[in-house]
Design a protein around this motif. Structure first.
Motif, PDB file in Angstrom:
ATOM      1  N   LYS A 260       0.851  -1.193   0.000  1.00  0.00           N
ATOM      2  CA  LYS A 260       0.000   0.000   0.000  1.00  0.00           C
ATOM      3  C   LYS A 260       0.884   1.239   0.000  1.00  0.00           C
ATOM      4  CE  LYS A 260      -2.610  -0.902   3.593  1.00  0.00           C
ATOM      5  NZ  LYS A 260      -3.711  -0.755   4.559  1.00  0.00           N
TER       6      LYS A 260
ATOM      7  N   LYS B  95       0.886   5.444  -0.053  1.00  0.00           N
ATOM      8  CA  LYS B  95       0.039   6.580   0.317  1.00  0.00           C
ATOM      9  C   LYS B  95       0.393   7.802  -0.516  1.00  0.00           C
ATOM     10  CE  LYS B  95      -3.209   7.784   3.341  1.00  0.00           C
ATOM     11  NZ  LYS B  95      -4.460   7.037   3.515  1.00  0.00           N
TER      12      LYS B  95
ATOM     13  N   SER C 211       7.814  11.986   9.323  1.00  0.00           N
ATOM     14  CA  SER C 211       6.975  13.123   8.958  1.00  0.00           C
ATOM     15  C   SER C 211       7.421  13.727   7.632  1.00  0.00           C
ATOM     16  CB  SER C 211       7.022  14.192  10.057  1.00  0.00           C
ATOM     17  OG  SER C 211       6.336  15.354   9.665  1.00  0.00           O
TER      18      SER C 211
ATOM     19  N   LYS D 200       5.942   0.150  -0.431  1.00  0.00           N
ATOM     20  CA  LYS D 200       4.879   0.561   0.475  1.00  0.00           C
ATOM     21  C   LYS D 200       5.252   1.806   1.277  1.00  0.00           C
ATOM     22  CE  LYS D 200       6.213  -2.188   4.541  1.00  0.00           C
ATOM     23  NZ  LYS D 200       5.804  -3.266   5.453  1.00  0.00           N
ATOM     24  N   SER D 201       4.223   2.434   1.801  1.00  0.00           N
ATOM     25  CA  SER D 201       4.395   3.556   2.726  1.00  0.00           C
ATOM     26  C   SER D 201       4.184   3.061   4.148  1.00  0.00           C
ATOM     27  CB  SER D 201       3.399   4.669   2.414  1.00  0.00           C
ATOM     28  OG  SER D 201       3.596   5.186   1.116  1.00  0.00           O
ATOM     29  N   THR D 202       4.797   3.735   5.107  1.00  0.00           N
ATOM     30  CA  THR D 202       4.634   3.380   6.508  1.00  0.00           C
ATOM     31  C   THR D 202       3.321   3.956   7.039  1.00  0.00           C
ATOM     32  OG1 THR D 202       5.745   5.365   7.317  1.00  0.00           O
ATOM     33  CG2 THR D 202       7.129   3.475   6.764  1.00  0.00           C
ATOM     34  N   ARG D 203       3.035   3.686   8.286  1.00  0.00           N
ATOM     35  CA  ARG D 203       1.801   4.236   8.882  1.00  0.00           C
ATOM     36  C   ARG D 203       1.872   5.743   9.046  1.00  0.00           C
ATOM     37  NH1 ARG D 203       2.071   4.400  14.764  1.00  0.00           N
ATOM     38  NH2 ARG D 203       4.112   3.724  15.524  1.00  0.00           N
ATOM     39  N   TYR D 204       3.069   6.305   8.848  1.00  0.00           N
ATOM     40  CA  TYR D 204       3.216   7.769   8.857  1.00  0.00           C
ATOM     41  C   TYR D 204       3.105   8.350   7.452  1.00  0.00           C
ATOM     42  CZ  TYR D 204       5.111   6.745  13.494  1.00  0.00           C
ATOM     43  OH  TYR D 204       5.282   6.297  14.775  1.00  0.00           O
ATOM     44  N   ASP D 205       2.697   7.513   6.490  1.00  0.00           N
ATOM     45  CA  ASP D 205       2.539   7.919   5.084  1.00  0.00           C
ATOM     46  C   ASP D 205       3.850   8.390   4.472  1.00  0.00           C
ATOM     47  OD1 ASP D 205      -0.111   7.365   5.515  1.00  0.00           O
ATOM     48  OD2 ASP D 205      -0.686   9.457   5.837  1.00  0.00           O
ATOM     49  N   THR D 206       4.940   7.754   4.833  1.00  0.00           N
ATOM     50  CA  THR D 206       6.262   8.070   4.294  1.00  0.00           C
ATOM     51  C   THR D 206       6.893   6.797   3.722  1.00  0.00           C
ATOM     52  OG1 THR D 206       7.333   7.673   6.438  1.00  0.00           O
ATOM     53  CG2 THR D 206       6.631   9.946   5.949  1.00  0.00           C
TER      54      THR D 206
ATOM     55  N   THR E 185      -4.916   6.147  -1.153  1.00  0.00           N
ATOM     56  CA  THR E 185      -4.160   4.908  -0.990  1.00  0.00           C
ATOM     57  C   THR E 185      -4.134   4.123  -2.291  1.00  0.00           C
ATOM     58  OG1 THR E 185      -4.809   4.773   1.339  1.00  0.00           O
ATOM     59  CG2 THR E 185      -3.952   2.763   0.320  1.00  0.00           C
TER      60      THR E 185
ATOM     61  N   HIS F 179      -3.270   0.548  -3.849  1.00  0.00           N
ATOM     62  CA  HIS F 179      -3.016  -0.864  -3.550  1.00  0.00           C
ATOM     63  C   HIS F 179      -2.290  -1.485  -4.744  1.00  0.00           C
ATOM     64  CE1 HIS F 179      -5.655  -0.823  -0.013  1.00  0.00           C
ATOM     65  NE2 HIS F 179      -6.466  -0.071  -0.747  1.00  0.00           N
TER      66      HIS F 179
END
Length: 612
Positions: free
Chosen positions: A59, A61, A209, A404-410, A567, A569
């Motif tokens: 995924k 972002k 961030s 993929k991106s991390t849960r921080y959208d990076t 997002t 996929h």
């Protein structure tokens, strides 16, 4: 209606060209009834095709439109990449090679011309293919035969060489200069340690961030403009023979006297000039930085490329002006001998203007360290997004992980990849050699000359290539209202300049004489050889990944991209057949037998314990 394609249209065009619908995809569409089954193939009720193995899902972002970069942030991204420490590190090297301040200034002017020509080329590519990833997609579009060869070659070269080692090493040196007294021998191990720590800090900041990076980048841009303005003003004072009373009592060459015979001592040989130009190309590089993150640049309705075009043009003109002014300032304040023999040019400049003081060394080191940090932040931000795009194309091993991106959208995994290769090159750079830093810091830019020639030649043929057509219309330049009469001469200049550096760089030279040193030097062929080896590694990986593995029965492709809001996929398909399927089945059978044996051992142990 706009005549410029949007990123979504171009990305769809690329996906259709690279990944036409196959029988496996038709079978997969029948097998997956809804979105949840696509994302969780293990929960599907319908059986899969026998030779299809959905290997991984990632995924990615996207950036919210309100967080897209405007004029200032786009300019800051480019300026921070262009302006690091090179403008204070390269002038003594270029001067030592050419032997005269006049020729050095001419080369710096030519560097600006070539950079402006390069910007004209990259503007056209960015307008026609507005995708994050820049050169990766341009090559993917224009170099289609042999299929994906140049895409793989570029990808591997970029992953290996596009680290932040050059300016991070200068950062380490600057920190040591700021914290030691004159005459202290700098420990290269400490220099490399500080360089690695900086890259680690930058990668961690950007992993947690994105918006904080943008704020830092804007602040660094203001700092660099202020810094360069002060140096330029002090240079104008030097031209008028003005300096502080403390410095005025010194009996040393200063002011116009240092420029009175600007062309004395000129030595022009092909190889040294090519090395000088390669170093200048490195300092000017970064004008293409916005191309790497174009999907994050604001696209105003009606003229979607306005922010990109104007931000890039304005920034390169500002940087070009300041680079010439900094060189003039250094040349006016310091003699040729002083510049060539100085290990800290900025400190020398300050001592000539303000007078000798231990504080000049501290100030010089601090100012350069801050400038280097800003450069590394900007270079890292764009480079990791290219590496994420490379994974998105399925070129890297474990593509779903690196895309993929991390849960921080990076792009955290791509940042890890960037940190690893930067650290490797920092450790490998032979700082004990007189030209070790010069050779290792320019390898990436040597390979970029090949990319520049490929893109330049393709642009000359663009009016006749279907790749550049949009909505049935032949391509025409959009970066300037002057059209082909403006673009093609600049493209020719860009190709010829890069061809000159590419060819002449192979010719040996007496670098000890050229650099005015008796220390050990790295052989002249090392840089081109390493650069060529990276291209060869990419070609070998293409042969392995696209042909040998396919022959053995293993195929891996990006299968589908589906967007939900912000997002994306990405599903990667892995197919096993023939020899590869036999190997995998044999390995799985062996593991099953091993598990059965281990379970039997555990069971007997428990039984023996119960009997006791």
């Amino acid at each position: 209606m706009s005549t410029n394609p949007s990123p979504s249209v171009v990305r769809s065009q690329r996906n259709n060209v690279r990944r036409p619908t196959s029988n496996h995809e038709i079978e997969l569409d029948a097998y997956q009834d809804d979105e949840s089954r696509m994302l969780r193939p293990d929960q599907a009720k319908t059986g899969r095709p026998d030779n299809l193995d959905l290997g991984s899902h990632g995924k990615l972002k996207l950036v919210r439109p309100r967080d897209h970069l405007g004029y200032f942030s786009t300019s800051a991204l480019i300026l921070n990449k262009m302006v690091g420490t090179g403008v204070f590190v390269a002038p003594p090297t270029v001067l030592a090679i050419t032997g005269s301040k006049g020729i050095s200034l001419i080369l710096w002017l030519l560097g600006g011309v070539v950079s402006w020509a390069g910007l004209a080329v990259y503007l056209e590519y960015g307008i026609r293919f507005p995708l994050s990833g820049g050169e990766l997609h341009y090559i993917d579009f224009v170099w289609t035969k042999p299929k994906l060869l140049m895409t793989y070659t570029y990808s591997i070269f970029y992953i290996i060489l596009s680290g932040s080692q050059a300016n991070s090493l200068v950062f380490g040196q600057s920190v040591l200069l700021a914290s030691t007294v004159e005459g202290t021998v700098l420990d290269p191990r400490l220099q490399k340690l500080f360089a690695i720590l900086l890259i680690a800090a930058v990668c961690l900041l950007q992993a947690f961030s994105r918006i904080n990076y943008v704020r830092f980048a804007n602040a660094f841009a203001v700092y660099k403009i202020t810094f360069l303005s002060i140096v330029s003003i002090l240079g104008l004072c030097a031209l008028r023979n003005e300096r502080t009373p403390v410095a005025a009592v010194l009996d040393d060459p200063y002011g116009v006297k240092n420029l009175s015979d600007a062309f004395a001592g000129t030595t022009l040989k092909l190889y040294p000039v090519s090395i000088a130009m390669l170093d200048i190309f490195r300092v000017y590089s970064g004008y293409e930085n916005a191309n790497f993150i174009l999907e994050e640049v604001r696209r105003p309705p009606g003229d979607e490329t306005r922010v990109f075009r104007r931000g890039a043009k304005f920034t390169i003109l500002i940087v070009w002006f300041f680079y010439i002014m900094v060189n003039v300032s250094l040349f006016a304040a310091c003699s040729t001998e002083e510049l060539i023999n100085s290990s800290d040019v900025l400190s020398l400049f300050f001592s000539k203007v303000f007078g000798p003081s231990p504080k000049t060394r501290t100030a010089s080191g601090t100012l350069l360290a801050i400038s280097a940090a800003g450069n590394i932040m900007s270079a890292t931000y764009s480079a990791v997004r290219v590496k994420q795009e490379i994974a998105r194309l399925g070129i890297l091993p474990f593509p779903a992980y690196f895309a993929k991106s991390t849960r921080y959208d990076t792009p955290g995994p791509a940042l890890l990849l960037h940190f690893i290769f930067s650290t490797v090159f920092i450790i490998a750079t032979p700082l004990s050699n007189a030209n070790g830093y010069l050779v290792f810091s320019t390898i990436f830019y040597y390979d970029r000359t090949v990319v520049a020639m490929v893109l330049g030649i393709a642009l000359l043929a663009a009016p006749h290539l279907k790749t550049f057509e949009y909505e049935g219309q032949k391509w025409s330049p959009k970066g300037s209202s002057l059209g082909l009469w403006y673009l093609f001469p600049l493209t020719g200049i860009y190709i010829v300049a890069n061809l000159f550096v590419f060819v002449v760089d192979w010719f040996p030279a007496s670098l000890q004489n050229t650099l005015h040193t008796k220390e050990r030097v790295v052989a002249s062929w090392v840089g081109p050889t390493v650069g060529t080896a990276c291209f060869a590694a990419g070609a070998a990986y293409w042969l392995w990944d696209r042909h040998i593995l396919h022959f053995l029965g293993y195929d891996s492709e990006p299968l589908q991209e589906r967007t939900e809001g912000l997002t994306v996929h990405i599903t990667f398909e892995r197919r096993l057949s023939g020899f590869a399927a036999c190997i995998v089945k044999g390995a799985m059978l062996y593991l099953d037998k091993l598990k059965e044996f281990w379970d039997l051992v555990i069971c007997r142990r428990h039984r023996d314990q119960d009997e006791m």
